[in-house]
Scaffold this active site. Structure first.
Site, short mmCIF file in Angstrom:
data_model
loop_
_atom_site.label_atom_id
_atom_site.label_comp_id
_atom_site.label_asym_id
_atom_site.label_seq_id
_atom_site.Cartn_x
_atom_site.Cartn_y
_atom_site.Cartn_z
N LYS A 1 -10.20 3.22 -6.03
CA LYS A 1 -9.38 3.28 -7.23
C LYS A 1 -9.72 4.30 -8.11
O LYS A 1 -8.78 4.90 -8.85
CB LYS A 1 -9.44 1.84 -7.76
N TYR B 1 -14.20 -0.61 -3.58
CA TYR B 1 -12.93 -0.84 -4.25
C TYR B 1 -13.04 0.18 -5.64
O TYR B 1 -12.02 0.84 -5.83
CB TYR B 1 -12.79 -2.17 -4.67
N SER C 1 -3.59 2.13 -9.43
CA SER C 1 -5.04 1.96 -9.39
C SER C 1 -5.44 0.53 -9.74
O SER C 1 -4.88 -0.40 -9.40
CB SER C 1 -5.65 3.03 -10.31
#
Length: 284
Positions: A157, A153, A139
């Site tokens: 994640k 993003y 992650s």
């Protein structure tokens, strides 16, 4: 032992592959670009303790479930069942949400989240049947707090954390271990490209903290896997965010919002983390 690494042509994935290859492990590198994969294989086989016959590569886009299943199947037919999966493939395209093309947003979600799910799916059934195996999802520290310019993003994640936790609840009864890690900024080719695109507002929030080397991040990940850890953190600030986020994040976000309103261009701004605790390092 057979280790499969996605995103294995560079960065954290390649650094992890080197550690396992040096142990005599059979390693399969998966990535999109065949040229970079050839270079990565060359780096692994150049290690004196590595048997070149223990390294194989496969060009694949993990965003494609069918391609991923086919590539993993090929790797397992050659080197045997996957014992450890390192799901490291990922991309980042920082930009303010209203300036980000929909295609760029979608690609990050598809590669970072669905790409991880695709490769996990490709090995998971076999691991369950054998009642053993390890899955590592890479992650990011960006999963722990929202960052200006990183909507796609951070979303992708953060979703991995939920995926890993839920899958761990399912996999535990079958002897399959699921681990997730949250690396800080790491010196990789992708990081250098990212920095050329990172908004100034993100720099204000994140500060000028020295990034970790890919080798240091890889060493901590492999050590955590060896010890059977479920979650792997990096540095004081990211660890604090992971465990005390509900207490820490409200004042952090308030500070950032206040600073954004008052930016005048005069003087030197301090980072968000520096303002809160006098400068605890995100990366050490």
């Amino acid at each position: 032992m057979h280790v499969i690494v996605t995103g294995g042509s560079s960065g954290i994935g390649l650094a992890i592959a080197k550690l396992y290859a040096a142990r005599g492990t059979r390693v399969s590198l998966l990535a999109r670009h065949s040229g970079r994969l050839d270079q990565a294989r060359g780096e692994l086989t150049a290690i004196s303790s590595v048997d070149p016959s223990h390294i194989q590569i496969a060009s694949v886009d993990v965003a494609s479930a069918s391609q991923t299943l086919e590539a993993v199947g090929l790797c397992e037919r050659t080197f045997g069942p996957c014992d450890i999966l390192i799901a490291s493939a990922g991309i980042v395209e920082p930009s303010a949400f209203d300036a980000m093309p929909a295609a760029a947003f979608d690609e990050q979600i598809t590669t970072n989240l669905l790409g991880t799910a695709n490769v996990v799916r490709a090995v998971y059934k076999g691991m369950k049947a054998r009642r053993g195996g390890k899955i590592m999802m890479i992650s990011s520290g960006a999963a722990l707090i929202g960052i200006y310019g990183y909507t796609a993003y951070c979303a992708s994640k953060s979703a991995l954390a939920g995926f890993a936790e839920a899958l761990s609840a399912e996999a535990g009864v079958s002897g399959v271990r699921v681990t997730i890690c949250f690396p800080p900024d790491t010196l990789t080719p992708q990081y250098r490209r990212e920095m050329s695109m990172r908004p100034a507002e993100a720099e204000l929030m994140m500060g000028a903290v020295k990034p970790w080397s890919a080798d240091a991040v890889a060493a901590r990940i492999v050590r955590g896997l060896d010890r059977g850890k479920a979650r792997i953190h990096f540095g004081l600030s990211l660890t604090a965010l992971a465990y005390f986020g509900p207490l820490i994040k409200p004042p952090l976000m308030w500070w950032f919002s206040r600073k954004m309103r008052k930016i005048t261009g005069q003087g030197q701004e301090v980072s968000l983390v520096d303002a809160v605790d006098g400068g605890f390092d995100r990366g050490k």
